[in-house]
Design an enzyme around this catalytic site. Structure first.
Site, PDB file in Angstrom:
ATOM      1  N   ILE A   1       9.312   8.602   6.922  1.00 30.45           N
ATOM      2  CA  ILE A   1       8.997   8.024   8.071  1.00 30.45           C
ATOM      3  C   ILE A   1      10.340   7.240   8.369  1.00 30.45           C
ATOM      4  O   ILE A   1      10.606   7.899   9.440  1.00 30.45           O
ATOM      5  CB  ILE A   1       7.719   6.962   7.588  1.00 30.45           C
ATOM      6  CG1 ILE A   1       6.590   7.887   7.324  1.00 30.45           C
ATOM      7  CG2 ILE A   1       7.963   6.305   9.009  1.00 30.45           C
ATOM      8  CD1 ILE A   1       5.159   6.964   6.996  1.00 30.45           C
TER       9      ILE A   1
ATOM     10  N   ASP B   1      19.112   3.680   0.106  1.00 31.19           N
ATOM     11  CA  ASP B   1      17.839   4.034  -0.236  1.00 31.19           C
ATOM     12  C   ASP B   1      18.924   4.892  -1.908  1.00 31.19           C
ATOM     13  O   ASP B   1      19.401   5.839  -1.420  1.00 31.19           O
ATOM     14  CB  ASP B   1      17.265   5.669   0.358  1.00 31.19           C
ATOM     15  CG  ASP B   1      15.724   6.077  -0.329  1.00 31.19           C
ATOM     16  OD1 ASP B   1      16.230   6.650  -1.743  1.00 31.19           O
ATOM     17  OD2 ASP B   1      14.863   6.847   0.097  1.00 31.19           O
TER      18      ASP B   1
ATOM     19  N   ARG C   1       3.961  -1.251   2.480  1.00 27.90           N
ATOM     20  CA  ARG C   1       2.472  -2.674   1.868  1.00 27.90           C
ATOM     21  C   ARG C   1       3.201  -3.638   2.138  1.00 27.90           C
ATOM     22  O   ARG C   1       4.244  -4.456   1.810  1.00 27.90           O
ATOM     23  CB  ARG C   1       3.267  -1.505   0.675  1.00 27.90           C
ATOM     24  CG  ARG C   1       2.364  -0.050   0.611  1.00 27.90           C
ATOM     25  CD  ARG C   1       0.900  -0.192   0.160  1.00 27.90           C
ATOM     26  NE  ARG C   1       0.516   1.085  -0.116  1.00 27.90           N
ATOM     27  CZ  ARG C   1      -0.750   1.958   1.150  1.00 27.90           C
ATOM     28  NH1 ARG C   1       0.133   1.878   2.103  1.00 27.90           N
ATOM     29  NH2 ARG C   1      -1.206   2.804   0.378  1.00 27.90           N
TER      30      ARG C   1
ATOM     31  N   ASP D   1       2.236  -4.642   9.767  1.00 25.52           N
ATOM     32  CA  ASP D   1       1.481  -4.253   9.072  1.00 25.52           C
ATOM     33  C   ASP D   1       0.743  -4.432   8.595  1.00 25.52           C
ATOM     34  O   ASP D   1      -0.949  -3.506   8.710  1.00 25.52           O
ATOM     35  CB  ASP D   1       1.568  -2.805   9.890  1.00 25.52           C
ATOM     36  CG  ASP D   1       0.131  -1.938  10.171  1.00 25.52           C
ATOM     37  OD1 ASP D   1      -0.757  -1.803  11.060  1.00 25.52           O
ATOM     38  OD2 ASP D   1      -0.209  -0.627   9.366  1.00 25.52           O
TER      39      ASP D   1
ATOM     40  N   GLU E   1      -5.970  -7.519   1.903  1.00 21.09           N
ATOM     41  CA  GLU E   1      -6.181  -7.297   2.822  1.00 21.09           C
ATOM     42  C   GLU E   1      -7.794  -7.486   2.802  1.00 21.09           C
ATOM     43  O   GLU E   1      -7.817  -6.814   2.031  1.00 21.09           O
ATOM     44  CB  GLU E   1      -5.689  -5.981   3.054  1.00 21.09           C
ATOM     45  CG  GLU E   1      -3.660  -5.776   3.886  1.00 21.09           C
ATOM     46  CD  GLU E   1      -3.370  -4.487   3.714  1.00 21.09           C
ATOM     47  OE1 GLU E   1      -4.021  -3.886   4.039  1.00 21.09           O
ATOM     48  OE2 GLU E   1      -1.801  -4.614   4.506  1.00 21.09           O
TER      49      GLU E   1
ATOM     50  N   HIS F   1      -2.991  -3.126   9.905  1.00 26.15           N
ATOM     51  CA  HIS F   1      -2.993  -2.247   9.409  1.00 26.15           C
ATOM     52  C   HIS F   1      -3.401  -0.941   9.353  1.00 26.15           C
ATOM     53  O   HIS F   1      -4.617  -0.088   8.962  1.00 26.15           O
ATOM     54  CB  HIS F   1      -3.528  -2.051   7.533  1.00 26.15           C
ATOM     55  CG  HIS F   1      -2.685  -1.467   6.895  1.00 26.15           C
ATOM     56  ND1 HIS F   1      -2.964  -1.725   5.096  1.00 26.15           N
ATOM     57  CD2 HIS F   1      -2.662  -0.116   6.316  1.00 26.15           C
ATOM     58  CE1 HIS F   1      -2.232  -0.254   4.656  1.00 26.15           C
ATOM     59  NE2 HIS F   1      -1.625   0.182   5.422  1.00 26.15           N
TER      60      HIS F   1
END
Length: 369
Positions: free
Chosen positions: A190, A210, A282, A306, A311, A330
């Site tokens: 993604i 990264d 997350r 999101d 949650e 989410h």
């Protein structure tokens, strides 16, 4: 908790039942010989028909959990002993679940994240775990840009102005992504696409972090893009600290691991002061208390989420009422194409595994050792 349902929709559906006589109490013990358990809920469903139609020669059961929480409990009342595979959209696959499923060979999960699966326990027991980051990728990428443009173009504010009859009178200046600096944390399936789209399509200056791509860390799971590929697209790779310092917008696309837990906290929000922050990965990769404090002090120009640490969030969570903080429940990956895409991919990977093949996107490659 949940209930086990035997499906009847597929022509491939086969249930084998054997009976053993228990001479101690003269009762019959039923042995249900289904191959694959499908774990979902009414709130987060699997496309069972597509999944069954893609399989050849394997039978399935549905285990329906009452909760749509990704970490919902698979109750002890559910017999897992006869399954060779579990296809999970919601439900926590713990060491206890593995112990209750001694014939298990593979666990396939619906999305990119796999923190609801005890990877160490799976590897110890010789169970392959595979995920499908490409299944929710389209939805998460689009959702990320939706949050970016909601913040930069001030869509919620503009909607409200118009609704109230205020046509702006010159006070409706909004921003552009073109020419801004976008920091992308995590260059998986993604994140790498978010980075390239922002650069190639929208004209943003893109920074990325990264450590698996730059070679500081090595993994058989990551990276899936190379440093040369990213730099050839004009994307600058650098450490996390300078990325937050130099970015106008930071967007998170990392898996939840011990290394990434709370990787964004007060220090990062201080560096990003006056700019935008987005998280569709997350909730636990962000220290939410630090984010609450940053939002309370209006350090950030805007926040788009999101995911959250808990949650669903507690109704008293200050982020729910904070100005310039926009939160979706989410849903980024759960688009109308996601369930079908995930079912097709996971059926292929489970089939390959059960036929003694090695599937793509194994997250515990040590299992083959």
């Amino acid at each position: 908790m949940g209930i086990s349902e035997s499906g009847t929709e597929s022509n491939l559906w086969t249930t084998y039942t054997g009976y053993l006589q228990n001479f101690n109490n003269h009762s019959l013990i039923s042995i249900h010989m289904t191959d694959i358990a499908i774990v979902d809920s009414s709130k987060r469903k699997v496309d069972i028909k597509t999944f069954q139609n893609e399989l050849v020669g394997f039978s399935t059961d549905r285990i329906a959990l009452s909760s749509g929480d990704i970490r919902a409990t698979i109750g002890e009342d559910i017999d897992l002993s006869h399954y060779r595979a579990i296809y999970v959209r919601v439900g926590e696959i713990t060491a206890d679940v593995f112990d209750r499923a001694p014939n298990l060979e593979v666990v396939a999960t619906c999305g990119s994240g796999y923190d609801h699966i005890d990877i160490e326990a799976a590897t110890e027991r010789g169970v392959i775990v595979t995920h499908t980051p490409e299944a929710p990728a389209t939805g998460v990428i689009e959702h990320t840009f939706g949050l970016i443009f909601s913040l930069v173009h001030r869509f919620p504010e503009m909607f409200e102005l118009t609704r109230c009859g205020d046509w702006g009178e010159g006070q409706t200046i909004v921003g552009e992504l073109d020419g801004r600096t976008l920091g992308v944390v995590g260059l998986g399936t993604i994140g790498s696409k978010v980075a390239t789209i922002a650069s190639d399509v929208f004209g943003a200056d893109v920074l990325a972090h990264d450590p698996y791509v730059t070679g500081e860390l090595t993994s058989d799971v990551y990276p899936r893009v190379s440093e040369a590929e990213m730099t050839s697209r004009g994307i600058e790779l650098l450490d996390k600290e300078p990325l937050f310092q130099r970015s106008d917008i930071v967007t998170m696309h990392v898996p939840l691991t011990d290394r990434t837990h709370h990787m964004v906290s007060t220090r990062e929000f201080d560096a990003l002061e006056g700019d935008y922050f987005i998280n569709t990965s997350r909730g636990e990769v962000v220290n939410e208390q630090a984010l609450i404090e940053a939002a309370d002090k209006r350090k950030l120009a805007g926040v788009g989420l999101d995911v959250m640490e808990s949650e669903p969030p507690d109704p008293s969570n200050p982020l729910l009422d904070a100005p310039n903080v926009y939160i979706t429940p989410h849903v980024a990956g759960g688009t109308d194409g996601y369930a079908t895409r995930s079912a097709r991919i996971n059926a292929e990977r489970i089939q390959m595994t059960l036929e003694d093949g090695k599937p793509d996107y194994v997250v515990n490659p040590d299992v083959f050792n």
